[in-house]
Design a protein around this motif. Structure first.
Motif, PDB file in Angstrom:
ATOM      1  N   PRO A 116     -95.152  56.862 -15.630  1.00  0.00           N
ATOM      2  CA  PRO A 116     -96.162  56.210 -14.590  1.00  0.00           C
ATOM      3  C   PRO A 116     -96.173  54.700 -15.003  1.00  0.00           C
ATOM      4  O   PRO A 116     -96.009  54.137 -16.104  1.00  0.00           O
ATOM      5  CB  PRO A 116     -97.551  56.726 -15.090  1.00  0.00           C
ATOM      6  CG  PRO A 116     -97.234  57.889 -15.711  1.00  0.00           C
ATOM      7  CD  PRO A 116     -95.970  57.833 -16.464  1.00  0.00           C
ATOM      8  N   LEU A 117     -96.068  53.747 -13.722  1.00  0.00           N
ATOM      9  CA  LEU A 117     -95.867  52.348 -13.923  1.00  0.00           C
ATOM     10  C   LEU A 117     -96.761  51.967 -12.944  1.00  0.00           C
ATOM     11  O   LEU A 117     -97.218  52.438 -12.118  1.00  0.00           O
ATOM     12  CB  LEU A 117     -94.624  52.039 -13.400  1.00  0.00           C
ATOM     13  CG  LEU A 117     -93.387  52.378 -14.252  1.00  0.00           C
ATOM     14  CD1 LEU A 117     -92.253  52.099 -13.334  1.00  0.00           C
ATOM     15  CD2 LEU A 117     -93.443  51.589 -15.632  1.00  0.00           C
ATOM     16  N   GLN A 118     -97.444  50.618 -13.078  1.00  0.00           N
ATOM     17  CA  GLN A 118     -98.393  50.012 -12.350  1.00  0.00           C
ATOM     18  C   GLN A 118     -97.827  48.632 -12.434  1.00  0.00           C
ATOM     19  O   GLN A 118     -97.728  47.838 -13.377  1.00  0.00           O
ATOM     20  CB  GLN A 118     -99.887  50.190 -12.573  1.00  0.00           C
ATOM     21  CG  GLN A 118    -100.147  51.552 -12.457  1.00  0.00           C
ATOM     22  CD  GLN A 118    -101.889  51.725 -12.705  1.00  0.00           C
ATOM     23  OE1 GLN A 118    -102.530  50.878 -12.203  1.00  0.00           O
ATOM     24  NE2 GLN A 118    -102.194  52.640 -13.379  1.00  0.00           N
ATOM     25  N   VAL A 119     -98.089  47.939 -10.894  1.00  0.00           N
ATOM     26  CA  VAL A 119     -97.529  46.725 -10.961  1.00  0.00           C
ATOM     27  C   VAL A 119     -98.728  45.656 -10.257  1.00  0.00           C
ATOM     28  O   VAL A 119     -99.185  46.492  -9.221  1.00  0.00           O
ATOM     29  CB  VAL A 119     -96.274  46.244  -9.941  1.00  0.00           C
ATOM     30  CG1 VAL A 119     -96.018  44.993  -9.913  1.00  0.00           C
ATOM     31  CG2 VAL A 119     -95.320  47.332 -10.633  1.00  0.00           C
ATOM     32  N   GLN A 120     -99.037  44.657 -10.862  1.00  0.00           N
ATOM     33  CA  GLN A 120     -99.996  43.749  -9.971  1.00  0.00           C
ATOM     34  C   GLN A 120     -99.452  42.475  -9.831  1.00  0.00           C
ATOM     35  O   GLN A 120     -99.049  41.982 -10.982  1.00  0.00           O
ATOM     36  CB  GLN A 120    -101.119  43.670 -10.704  1.00  0.00           C
ATOM     37  CG  GLN A 120    -102.390  45.016 -10.904  1.00  0.00           C
ATOM     38  CD  GLN A 120    -103.276  44.769 -11.812  1.00  0.00           C
ATOM     39  OE1 GLN A 120    -103.576  43.869 -12.504  1.00  0.00           O
ATOM     40  NE2 GLN A 120    -104.247  45.662 -11.857  1.00  0.00           N
ATOM     41  N   ALA A 121     -99.293  41.993  -8.793  1.00  0.00           N
ATOM     42  CA  ALA A 121     -98.609  40.610  -8.431  1.00  0.00           C
ATOM     43  C   ALA A 121     -99.661  40.025  -7.539  1.00  0.00           C
ATOM     44  O   ALA A 121    -100.252  40.545  -6.586  1.00  0.00           O
ATOM     45  CB  ALA A 121     -97.231  41.014  -7.765  1.00  0.00           C
ATOM     46  N   GLN A 131     -97.950  41.244 -13.488  1.00  0.00           N
ATOM     47  CA  GLN A 131     -97.976  41.944 -14.661  1.00  0.00           C
ATOM     48  C   GLN A 131     -97.596  43.380 -14.250  1.00  0.00           C
ATOM     49  O   GLN A 131     -98.108  43.998 -13.343  1.00  0.00           O
ATOM     50  CB  GLN A 131     -99.344  41.963 -15.150  1.00  0.00           C
ATOM     51  CG  GLN A 131     -99.792  40.580 -15.600  1.00  0.00           C
ATOM     52  CD  GLN A 131    -101.220  40.753 -16.475  1.00  0.00           C
ATOM     53  OE1 GLN A 131    -102.106  41.587 -16.180  1.00  0.00           O
ATOM     54  NE2 GLN A 131    -101.316  39.673 -17.306  1.00  0.00           N
ATOM     55  N   LEU A 132     -96.853  43.916 -15.103  1.00  0.00           N
ATOM     56  CA  LEU A 132     -96.459  45.333 -15.034  1.00  0.00           C
ATOM     57  C   LEU A 132     -97.080  45.933 -16.451  1.00  0.00           C
ATOM     58  O   LEU A 132     -97.253  45.568 -17.452  1.00  0.00           O
ATOM     59  CB  LEU A 132     -95.032  45.616 -15.170  1.00  0.00           C
ATOM     60  CG  LEU A 132     -94.437  44.904 -13.937  1.00  0.00           C
ATOM     61  CD1 LEU A 132     -93.762  43.499 -14.086  1.00  0.00           C
ATOM     62  CD2 LEU A 132     -93.153  45.858 -13.491  1.00  0.00           C
TER      63      LEU A 132
END
Length: 188
Positions: A116-121, A131-132
């Protein structure tokens, strides 16, 4: 049952089909897929609202199926635009530059073997930062080792790049968009 406005929606493990062509199981899978689409629609129901600071925030949320080999992986995406009251007045006169707004994108996906990955740009005043978060520590280390290359490629494309970082774990859960609209008037 997830609350409206949560991001990302919790993943659900699909039960394996007991027999090929099991109609009841196929109907359950179809109902679950429709339920996920409805959850995203409810999360985006309050598309435009006002933040505590008086800025106008518009939100769009959806899920995009990505093919990975023989299976489909859901990519959950949430896009937000935030305008100050001055920018809102300029937009009515059609003089506003879209890059003056604060743009945010949140992505959540689970890619094998990365996990699982989450990205906030966010993009504001022409400056991109992001941020990842990777739930697996080895994936976070891998991504962190490649951030310099990503920065160079973004700079080569003409973007002004701010902070880029990768963290192990999941992002902290802050204030969420809440559904303030009621479907039934309880005072009637």
């Amino acid at each position: 049952r997830p609350q409206p406005g949560t991001f990302p929606l919790p993943s659900r493990l699909l039960q394996s089909l007991e027999e090929k062509g099991d109609l009841q199981q196929l109907l359950r899978l179809a109902a679950a897929a429709i339920s996920r689409v409805q959850s995203h629609q409810l999360a985006s129901l309050q598309q435009t609202g006002t933040t505590e600071s008086g800025n106008q925030q518009t939100t769009w949320q959806t899920e995009i199926p990505l093919r990975h080999g023989q299976e489909f992986i859901p990519l959950q995406a949430k896009l937000q635009r935030e305008d100050t009251p001055r920018q809102q007045a300029d937009s009515q006169r059609e003089q506003r530059d879209p890059l003056e707004s604060l743009w945010r994108i949140d992505l959540a996906f689970d890619l094998p073997p990365l996990g699982p990955l989450q990205v906030q740009a966010q993009l504001t005043q022409g400056r991109l930062s992001g941020q990842l978060w990777a739930e697996r520590p080895q994936t976070a280390e891998l991504i962190d080792s490649q951030l310099g290359s990503l920065r160079e490629r973004l700079l080569a494309r003409g973007l002004d790049v701010g902070d880029l970082e990768c963290n192990p774990g999941i992002p902290p859960q802050g204030p969420r968009t809440r559904l303030e609209q009621r479907w039934v008037d309880e005072t009637a």
